[in-house]
Design an enzyme around this catalytic site. Sequence first.
Site, PDB file in Angstrom:
ATOM      1  N   SER A 183       0.805  -1.229   0.000  1.00  9.62           N
ATOM      2  CA  SER A 183       0.000   0.000   0.000  1.00  9.62           C
ATOM      3  C   SER A 183       0.835   1.275   0.000  1.00  9.62           C
ATOM      4  CB  SER A 183      -0.938   0.020   1.201  1.00  9.62           C
ATOM      5  OG  SER A 183      -0.222   0.148   2.412  1.00  9.62           O
TER       6      SER A 183
ATOM      7  N   LYS B  54       1.027   4.996   6.743  1.00 12.08           N
ATOM      8  CA  LYS B  54       0.473   5.814   5.665  1.00 12.08           C
ATOM      9  C   LYS B  54       1.163   7.174   5.670  1.00 12.08           C
ATOM     10  CE  LYS B  54      -2.719   2.673   4.832  1.00 12.08           C
ATOM     11  NZ  LYS B  54      -2.579   1.772   3.666  1.00 12.08           N
TER      12      LYS B  54
END
Length: 256
Positions: free
Chosen positions: A69, A140
Amino acid sequence: MDSDAYDTERGPSSSPRTGDAEEGPRSVRSAAERILTWRGVLWTGAACVVVVLLLSHFVMQPFLIPSGSMEPTLKIGDRLLVDKLAYRFGDEPRRGDVVVFDGTGSFVQEPPSTNPVTGLLHGVAAALGLAAPPDTDYVKRVVGVGGDHVVCCGKKGRIEVNGRPVTERYVYPGNKPSSVPFDIVVPDGTLFVLGDHRADSRDSRGHLGDPGGGMVPVDKVIGKARWIGWPIRDWSAVRGAEGAFAGVPAAGGPHG
């Protein structure tokens, strides 16, 4: 009585041999020394593990990347070194920072139930960077901080923060800034975070309709991703935002 005959009959085997007398104590000492050596090794190893766990808990934690991701910035199998002191002394996450956080309450409403013993062992292995992190931990990039107005996509097909388009050179080649449109204001004390591989990341966009709106509370941030420590060939500082947010005005200020 013939004393000479008596002595002869006793023979040399009847008298204790010095070598045999010494062999027994030597064997005992050797076994004891081996036991002490192994105990020393075990105690030293245990002490090293304790020191590493303390450093991991308070200072710098290894973090194994379990998914793609955050590609191309972070690859599957990379081991991050997460600075747990980065936000401990009044500083807060900024736009462009890559952060590791506990997603409980934002990305995951309830942590999965686990066997206590298995959970403990997995937690120790994860703290040493030998196993994947808990399912509630995520990595993230911060795109919006408290008060920011974040929109996708703007007139130029890019994410806009406080009315200013952002050039995100760290995004996975060929990915759009987002295939999911959004127009949100980040609540104070929270973060809006996205993965660099936008087509393969379940991030704040995927939780906009959940309780909390996909925003990550600042106090759930574990630390800042500083370096890629493994594999050795990839040793480097984690790629930053390269000035992508340099022209973004402060939240609540005049928007360009």
